[in-house]
Design an enzyme around this catalytic site. Sequence first.
Site, PDB file in Angstrom:
ATOM      1  N   HIS A 273       0.851  -1.196   0.000  1.00 51.10           N
ATOM      2  CA  HIS A 273       0.000   0.000   0.000  1.00 51.10           C
ATOM      3  C   HIS A 273       0.882   1.239   0.000  1.00 51.10           C
ATOM      4  O   HIS A 273       1.972   1.232   0.586  1.00 51.10           O
ATOM      5  CB  HIS A 273      -0.883   0.029   1.252  1.00 51.10           C
ATOM      6  CG  HIS A 273      -1.871  -1.079   1.313  1.00 51.10           C
ATOM      7  ND1 HIS A 273      -3.084  -1.041   0.648  1.00 51.10           N
ATOM      8  CD2 HIS A 273      -1.830  -2.274   1.938  1.00 51.10           C
ATOM      9  CE1 HIS A 273      -3.742  -2.155   0.875  1.00 51.10           C
ATOM     10  NE2 HIS A 273      -3.000  -2.928   1.668  1.00 51.10           N
TER      11      HIS A 273
ATOM     12  N   ARG B  51      21.185 -10.099   3.382  1.00 50.86           N
ATOM     13  CA  ARG B  51      22.464  -9.519   2.950  1.00 50.86           C
ATOM     14  C   ARG B  51      23.226 -10.564   2.145  1.00 50.86           C
ATOM     15  O   ARG B  51      23.048 -11.768   2.370  1.00 50.86           O
ATOM     16  CB  ARG B  51      23.311  -9.123   4.164  1.00 50.86           C
ATOM     17  CG  ARG B  51      22.651  -8.108   5.067  1.00 50.86           C
ATOM     18  CD  ARG B  51      22.797  -6.697   4.520  1.00 50.86           C
ATOM     19  NE  ARG B  51      22.234  -5.720   5.432  1.00 50.86           N
ATOM     20  CZ  ARG B  51      21.317  -4.801   5.097  1.00 50.86           C
ATOM     21  NH1 ARG B  51      20.844  -4.752   3.864  1.00 50.86           N
ATOM     22  NH2 ARG B  51      20.873  -3.938   5.969  1.00 50.86           N
TER      23      ARG B  51
END
Length: 211
Positions: free
Chosen positions: A121, A183
């Site tokens: 959203h 990562r």
Amino acid sequence: MQPPVASPPPIFQRCDRCARYPYRLREYLGRALWEIVQATLIRYSPRRASGWRNAWLRLFGATMHPGSAIRPTTRIWHPWLLEVGAHTTLADGVTVYNLGPVRIGEHSVISQDVYLCAGTHDYRQPHLPLIRSPIVIEGGVWVCARAFIGPGVTLGRNAIVGACSVVMRDVRTGMIVAGNPAREVRPRFEAELDVADETDAGSHRGERQAA
Ligand SMILES: CC(C)(COP(=O)(O)OP(=O)(O)OC[C@H]1O[C@@H](n2cnc3c(N)ncnc32)[C@H](O)[C@@H]1OP(=O)(O)O)[C@@H](O)C(=O)NCCC(=O)NCCS
């Protein structure tokens, strides 16, 4: 003397102004029908009956390439926004929340309970309009169990996403990523040569032996 009580900030988001029907009528009808099929004919189909499940997915507009498979408990929101490449499997408990398109390349593995979230959203606007961002998973990717792949993410060819990782940024080709937020751990291969050696092994082995 009591310190003055700070009044809370005004509430920004207005859920009463959110679009009640953000999709087209056609999508609501398609989804209602698909949910019935998914909860019955897919959910209780034999584990190995991937041809049966693919036939239903194709009927509802999915592109299922030869050798691709979903399991009986894989959950798909909008089959017409799904493309699965050849020899790619979506394991048990995988959720494809494809408000936007989800495209998965060939020879990829999406392991148990992975969540592919192709929607969000716009929280900068009070009525929180829907954003239907695509997810692209290229060929040869392994998404390990329970990983979350966020909206708009592309996983490059041959990448690996570690178990339970949260991926909100693109992953480079051939890279292993892990953790929350995910990562880079290290490249999957020592060098590009390794990939060529493995994939071409079948075709070149004969040549090498002959030489
Ligand atoms: C991603 C994965 C394949 C990498 O395996 P690997 O190459 O053997 O990786 P290593 O164990 O050498 O780990 C390398 C580093 O990444 C970290 N790491 C690996 N996977 C991680 C994960 N899922 N989350 C966080 N960190 C992770 C390790 O802790 C290690 O960190 P360190 O160097 O600081 O100690 C593996 O960790 C994994 O997640 N497997 C999931 C299996 C699975 O989903 N099975 C079910 C479906 S069949």
